[in-house]
Scaffold this active site. Structure first.
Site, PDB file in Angstrom:
ATOM      1  N   ARG A  41       9.166 -15.976  -8.259  1.00  0.00           N
ATOM      2  CA  ARG A  41       9.091 -16.460  -9.460  1.00  0.00           C
ATOM      3  C   ARG A  41       9.847 -17.091  -8.834  1.00  0.00           C
ATOM      4  NH1 ARG A  41      11.072 -15.782 -15.281  1.00  0.00           N
ATOM      5  NH2 ARG A  41       9.327 -17.432 -16.427  1.00  0.00           N
ATOM      6  N   SER A 110      -0.100 -14.434 -18.001  1.00  0.00           N
ATOM      7  CA  SER A 110       0.518 -14.160 -19.145  1.00  0.00           C
ATOM      8  C   SER A 110      -0.191 -13.795 -20.301  1.00  0.00           C
ATOM      9  CB  SER A 110       1.556 -14.662 -19.818  1.00  0.00           C
ATOM     10  OG  SER A 110       2.751 -14.658 -18.602  1.00  0.00           O
ATOM     11  N   LYS A 139      13.905 -14.738 -20.541  1.00  0.00           N
ATOM     12  CA  LYS A 139      13.195 -15.504 -21.457  1.00  0.00           C
ATOM     13  C   LYS A 139      13.077 -15.863 -23.107  1.00  0.00           C
ATOM     14  CE  LYS A 139       8.309 -16.976 -20.383  1.00  0.00           C
ATOM     15  NZ  LYS A 139       7.083 -16.805 -20.121  1.00  0.00           N
TER      16      LYS A 139
END
Ligand code: 3NM
Length: 509
Positions: A41, A110, A139
């Site tokens: 990521r 997601s 996050k």
């Protein structure tokens, strides 16, 4: 054909959080520790940089036979022949990703509600990332979902769902009995000093959760611990003994600190007991101190001798503990006395302690206060219990199921439960009831063990070392003063082998 991947422990990388020099080193260590899938990521890298690092990481995951998923950039995935791509709700739509990667790549999406989940499945997603279990500093914009909301999402789709957001050794046990295909983790692996050890530890916790889900500890089953451990110990007990020994050894080797906000009657004995088992102590009471120390590996909060400042200290600290995911220990001593204590205990309900340490009447009263049980009347008398430990069994199980952690009830026979398993430890000495601080210091010691073991192991280890030390102190002391000193000495002398070998009984909850 889509590649087969194993979602069990799914590392999602983050270069801002990694503790290694390079991402490749982090990925290698994570693979050595047993991650089963890796997602690269890169939210800030250019396409070229992303491509280069992904290529280097794929060489490593290939070496370990671990699948590699690329976050968002389908072109990178296609170019390096990754197993798949993962996209968020605001990233490239699934049909466009499919056009880029072709039919043989996995696409993960997601999803944070049933609608997003169903749409992703209809558009051709192969798996979903759902969550979080808690909010997460990794996050901050990602919200937490309740287990009920995640169950609804999983019931609405046929594809595997991995949980992401706040997944760590303390929160994975909350997922017991839920249908997650795996656990996606950023900080609890990549931000750890020893990445391989962190991954290994999480694999162990996942194995325990899956073992529980498979019903190894059956309702009403009783397995005896104790003398038979070496030759053919019943299922579950031998592993617990290994975990207890590992927890005690890790504490003795690393001298971890578990700060306390505790009462003034026994503060000295709590600190001394924590030191005796190999930990270190810090006693605080001001709001900013509690908040600041909430990021410690564990913390002990005891509700005795409340002062007005605690009206701020306790809620601020428990909130910070919950936000940090710290496995903290709650001792609801004095429950039922005064309105402030009830208010503070209510504030702790949603900031779920990893361990609740108390006597039988306090457990019954806390389960009532939190609305988890009805009908039972607790026999709290000041700080003493008038109920037996077996009377508090249902309350303890309800509390553990609410927190996802462990509950340890002290009495003639101690009861320790994580809501699935119940361990019973018989031992100790009546002189323990003639000294102040034995219960409080047990909470402080449980917090020390919670720095190195999951809550059930930490609570069981603390209860056992207390019974063992009391047995031994009783052999050399016959009155409270000398017993108190001898008890501290025996806490100090107890070895990992002594503690792990102490008899206990294990049952299904
Ligand atoms: N996605 P940690 S939460 C990358 O909810 C990511 O969709 C999330 O980090 C989501 O394991 C998250 O450190 C970060 O809590 C998870």
């Amino acid at each position: 054909m889509r590649p087969m991947v194993d979602y069990t422990l799914y590392l999602v990388t983050d270069q801002d959080l990694m503790t290694t020099e390079t991402l490749e080193a982090a990925v290698r260590q994570a693979c050595e520790g047993g991650v089963t899938l890796v997602q690269i990521r890169e939210k800030k890298a250019s396409h070229e940089d992303f491509l280069a690092v992904a290529k280097r990481c794929k060489a490593i995951t290939d070496e370990f036979g671990v699948g590699l998923i690329i976050n968002d950039d389908a072109a990178v995935a296609a170019e390096i022949g990754a197993a798949g791509v993962h996209v968020g709700q605001d990233d490239t739509p699934v049909p466009e990703v499919r056009a880029l990667v072709g039919p043989d790549a996995i696409i993960g999406v997601s999803a944070h509600n049933v609608q997003e989940a169903r749409r992703a499945q209809e558009e051709g997603a192969d798996y979903l990332g759902i969550g979080g279990i808690t909010t997460t500093a990794t996050k901050p914009e990602a919200a937490a979902l309740s287990m009920g909301e995640m169950d609804e999402i999983m019931a609405a789709v046929d594809i595997p769902c991995v949980v992401i957001g706040g997944v760590n050794a303390q929160t994975i046990p909350l997922c017991k009995g839920h249908a997650f295909a795996g656990y996606a983790v950023v900080s609890a692996i990549i931000a750890q000093d020893d990445i391989a050890a962190a991954a290994r530890g999480l694999r162990q916790v996942i194995a325990q959760v899956q073992e529980g889900a498979d019903g190894v500890a059956m309702e009403g089953d009783v397995v005896e611990g104790g003398a038979c451990a070496a030759d053919g110990a019943p299922e579950g007990v031998a592993e617990l003994r290994d975990q207890i020994a590992a927890c005690v050894t890790a504490v003795k080797e690393t001298n971890p600190m578990a700060p306390s906000i505790t009462n003034f009657v026994t503060i000295d004995y709590v600190a001394n007991a924590q030191l005796a088992v190999g930990g270190s102590a810090a006693m605080v009471y001001l709001p900013d101190e509690g908040e600041m120390l909430a990021g410690s590996p564990s913390m002990y909060l005891n509700m005795g001798t409340l002062m007005p400042v605690y009206e701020q200290t306790i809620p601020r600290t428990v909130k910070a503990l919950a936000a940090a995911g710290t496995p903290w220990v709650l001792d609801p001593v004095g429950i039922g006395i005064g309105s402030l204590r009830s208010e503070l205990l209510m504030a702790a309900k949603d900031c779920k302690p990893g361990i609740i340490r108390c006597n039988a009447s306090e457990a019954i009263a806390l389960a009532q206060l939190w609305g988890l049980t009805t009908g039972e009347e607790s026999g709290v008398r000041g700080v003493d219990s008038t109920d037996s430990v077996s009377d508090a069994r249902d309350a303890a199980i309800a509390l553990a199921r609410h927190t996802g952690g462990a509950v340890a009830i002290s009495g003639d026979e101690d009861l320790i439960t994580d809501g699935q398993r119940v361990a019973l430890v018989k031992g100790g000495n009546p002189l323990l009831t003639c000294i102040t601080g034995s219960g409080c210091s047990l909470g402080g010691v449980a917090a020390i063990y919670a720095t190195c073991g999951e809550p059930f192991i930490a609570a069981l280890t603390a209860s056992i070392v207390y019974d063992l030390a009391a047995d031994r102190a009783g052999e050399v002391a016959d009155a409270p003063g000398s017993f108190k000193v001898a008890f501290l000495d025996e806490l100090y002398r107890a070895t990992a082998e002594d503690i792990a070998g102490y008899p206990f009984t294990l049952q299904g909850a």
